[in-house]
Design an enzyme around this catalytic site. Structure first.
Site, short mmCIF file in Angstrom:
data_model
loop_
_atom_site.label_atom_id
_atom_site.label_comp_id
_atom_site.label_asym_id
_atom_site.label_seq_id
_atom_site.Cartn_x
_atom_site.Cartn_y
_atom_site.Cartn_z
N ARG A 1 -14.16 43.69 21.11
CA ARG A 1 -13.59 42.43 20.64
C ARG A 1 -14.11 41.32 21.56
O ARG A 1 -14.75 41.57 22.56
CB ARG A 1 -12.06 42.46 20.52
CG ARG A 1 -11.29 43.31 21.42
CD ARG A 1 -11.18 42.88 22.87
NE ARG A 1 -10.92 41.45 23.01
CZ ARG A 1 -11.32 40.72 24.04
NH1 ARG A 1 -12.03 41.24 25.03
NH2 ARG A 1 -11.05 39.45 24.11
N GLY A 2 -13.77 40.07 21.14
CA GLY A 2 -14.35 38.93 21.85
C GLY A 2 -15.57 38.50 21.05
O GLY A 2 -16.39 39.35 20.65
N ALA A 3 -15.67 37.20 20.80
CA ALA A 3 -16.68 36.72 19.84
C ALA A 3 -18.12 37.22 20.13
O ALA A 3 -18.77 37.78 19.24
CB ALA A 3 -16.62 35.20 19.77
N ARG B 1 -14.09 40.88 10.58
CA ARG B 1 -13.23 39.84 11.19
C ARG B 1 -13.80 38.48 10.81
O ARG B 1 -14.99 38.24 11.00
CB ARG B 1 -13.16 40.01 12.72
CG ARG B 1 -12.47 41.30 13.15
CD ARG B 1 -12.13 41.29 14.63
NE ARG B 1 -10.96 40.48 14.92
CZ ARG B 1 -10.56 40.16 16.16
NH1 ARG B 1 -11.25 40.59 17.21
NH2 ARG B 1 -9.49 39.42 16.35
N GLN C 1 -4.36 41.01 25.38
CA GLN C 1 -5.72 41.03 25.95
C GLN C 1 -5.74 40.49 27.38
O GLN C 1 -6.57 40.88 28.20
CB GLN C 1 -6.69 40.22 25.08
CG GLN C 1 -7.02 40.84 23.74
CD GLN C 1 -6.10 40.40 22.64
OE1 GLN C 1 -4.94 40.06 22.87
NE2 GLN C 1 -6.59 40.39 21.41
N ASP D 1 -13.80 31.25 19.72
CA ASP D 1 -14.32 32.12 18.66
C ASP D 1 -15.20 31.36 17.68
O ASP D 1 -16.08 31.93 17.04
CB ASP D 1 -13.17 32.79 17.92
CG ASP D 1 -12.64 33.93 18.76
OD1 ASP D 1 -11.86 33.67 19.67
OD2 ASP D 1 -13.08 35.08 18.54
N ASN E 1 -9.64 29.57 18.91
CA ASN E 1 -9.57 30.62 19.94
C ASN E 1 -8.24 31.37 19.77
O ASN E 1 -7.44 31.03 18.90
CB ASN E 1 -9.70 30.02 21.34
CG ASN E 1 -9.89 31.09 22.41
OD1 ASN E 1 -10.77 31.96 22.28
ND2 ASN E 1 -9.08 31.08 23.45
N LYS E 2 -8.04 32.35 20.59
CA LYS E 2 -6.86 33.22 20.49
C LYS E 2 -5.57 32.42 20.31
O LYS E 2 -5.38 31.41 20.98
CB LYS E 2 -6.79 34.09 21.75
CG LYS E 2 -5.62 35.05 21.84
CD LYS E 2 -5.46 35.92 20.63
CE LYS E 2 -6.69 36.78 20.36
NZ LYS E 2 -6.65 37.39 19.00
O1 MRU Z 1 -8.88 38.98 19.02
P1 MRU Z 1 -9.87 38.95 20.13
O2 MRU Z 1 -9.45 39.75 21.32
O3 MRU Z 1 -11.27 39.28 19.66
O4 MRU Z 1 -9.90 37.43 20.58
C1 MRU Z 1 -10.81 37.03 21.58
C2 MRU Z 1 -10.70 35.61 21.98
O5 MRU Z 1 -9.94 34.85 21.42
C3 MRU Z 1 -11.63 35.15 23.05
O6 MRU Z 1 -11.07 34.11 23.79
C4 MRU Z 1 -12.94 34.63 22.40
O7 MRU Z 1 -13.46 35.55 21.50
C5 MRU Z 1 -13.96 34.32 23.41
S1 MRU Z 1 -14.63 35.75 24.17
C6 MRU Z 1 -15.85 35.27 25.23
#
Ligand code: MRU
Length: 380
Positions: free
Chosen positions: A50-52, A93, A200, A241, A251-252
């Site tokens: 996970r993470g963009a 996603r 996370q 994201d 973002n999250k």
């Molecule tokens: O749902 P996730 O864990 O994929 O969400 C991740 C985030 O919101 C991060 O802040 C974002 O992807 C940046 S990662 C460098």
């Protein structure tokens, strides 16, 4: 410190993807192998990876794996399969644009090679996936390098979710800024939002900071306001994201609230993201698709029921912070400050994901009959 290789390709063109199962951290450090595109789809959907940026890299390798089933067949079969694989992977996603950016880049590379032997196309696509992976590694280092100057010796810094090495090829985006500042000799204390509902921050960011020996304190999301009021933090930094052309940032979930709180307490709010996270085809944040996730992540988090059966639940995985709430965006090219459409166009230019990608990034999959998403399963 553990070798934090978020994901890597094993073998040649007939190889597979190995990744850290992030759902098991911090208790278990386990790597899993993905040998078909369904397991990559699932790994992304269930947040094993996970993470963009990491999602984008996994999807690029997913294309290589998906094409293995047509190895030795003719060009028409390869391109039919390529459409099927990219459409399918694009469904896992919707918010992080890095996913559709990487898929589109893989597709573009294949189209450039039309007319060459299919075995060469498959090799070239693996090389392209490896390039996406390596470029992300370098972008993270450059983000750290540019952003380190934003943090001063002795400061407290608040971060949300995980934008570290686990969310990228290596080193991270928001955490890269912290890592680079600490490596340059600054003493920082990081406040880590646990990041409901999937934690996370608690599970991944706290772990990464510990691995690197960086001073950190874990807080519940609801404590951020008091932490700011008590002047424990002098800066907030998060990842992203998707960033629209006007600088609005998805973002999250919880990031927007932090930005409002930071403004109320006169604390700078920074976002760190590679240019692959910009979607210049979107004028503003209202156009960013927001992933809605399984209600059970809130009512039955980590296997334990914590809410009454049948209660209505709202579970958006991301929110959008308006550009005017941001002090600056750090990308691999430079620091974007002030965050305006003009300054973004100047710095990000043609590298923004929106150029060369159709619309919202969802469109690879939107109406495709070949998108065969497995039925959703609750993660954790
Ligand atoms: O749902 P996730 O864990 O994929 O969400 C991740 C985030 O919101 C991060 O802040 C974002 O992807 C940046 S990662 C460098």
């Amino acid at each position: 410190m553990k070798n934090l290789e978020t994901l890597h390709w094993v073998g040649g063109v007939d190889g597979h993807l190995r990744l850290i199962d992030q759902t098991l951290l911090p208790v278990e450090f386990t790597q899993i192998d993905c040998r078909d595109m369904e397991s990559i789809w699932k790994a992304i959907k269930r947040l094993r990876v996970r993470g963009a940026p990491a999602i984008g890299i996994a999807a690029a390798y997913g294309v290589c794996i998906g094409l293995q089933t047509v190895s030795g067949q003719d060009e028409a079969a390869l391109f039919r399969r390529l459409d099927e694989v990219t459409d399918y992977l694009a469904t896992c996603r919707p918010t992080a644009v890095n996913l559709s950016w990487a898929l589109q880049r893989m597709k573009n590379r294949a189209l450039e090679l039309r007319g060459t032997p299919t075995a060469d196309i498959a090799e070239a696509l693996l090389a392209e996936a490896r390039a996406i992976h390596e470029e992300d590694r370098q972008m993270c280092r450059a983000i750290g390098h540019h952003g380190a100057e934003l943090l001063a010796d002795g400061q407290g810094v608040l971060t949300h979710c995980n934008a570290g090495g686990l969310a990228t090829a290596d080193y991270g985006t928001a955490l890269a800024v912290i890592f680079a500042a600490v490596e340059s000799g600054k003493r920082l204390h990081v406040y880590v939002d646990e990041t409901r509902p999937l934690l996370q921050g608690a599970r991944l960011t706290a772990w990464e900071l510990q691995q690197r020996g960086i001073d950190a304190t874990l807080i519940c999301d609801s404590m951020a306001a008091v932490v700011m009021r008590q002047r424990r933090v002098q800066a907030v930094i998060t990842g992203a994201d998707r960033i629209a052309a006007n600088g609005d940032v998805a973002n999250k979930i919880g990031t927007y609230g932090l930005a409002v709180l930071a403004a109320a307490h006169n604390i700078p709010f920074y976002v760190a993201a590679p240019t692959s996270t910009f979607d210049l085809s979107l004028a503003g944040g209202d156009e960013i698709p927001i992933e809605q996730r399984d209600p059970r992540e809130i009512t039955h988090g980590f296997g334990r029921q914590t809410a009454p059966e049948g209660i209505d639940v709202y579970n958006p995985a991301f929110d959008v912070t308006p550009a005017e709430r941001l002090t600056a965006i750090v990308c691999e090219q430079d620091i974007i400050r002030p965050v305006t459409r003009e300054r973004i166009a100047e710095v990000v230019g043609i590298r923004g994901s929106g150029l060369g990608i159709r619309g919202s990034g969802n469109e690879l999959s939107a109406n495709s009959p070949s998108a065969r998403a497995p039925s959703p399963e609750p993660p954790f």
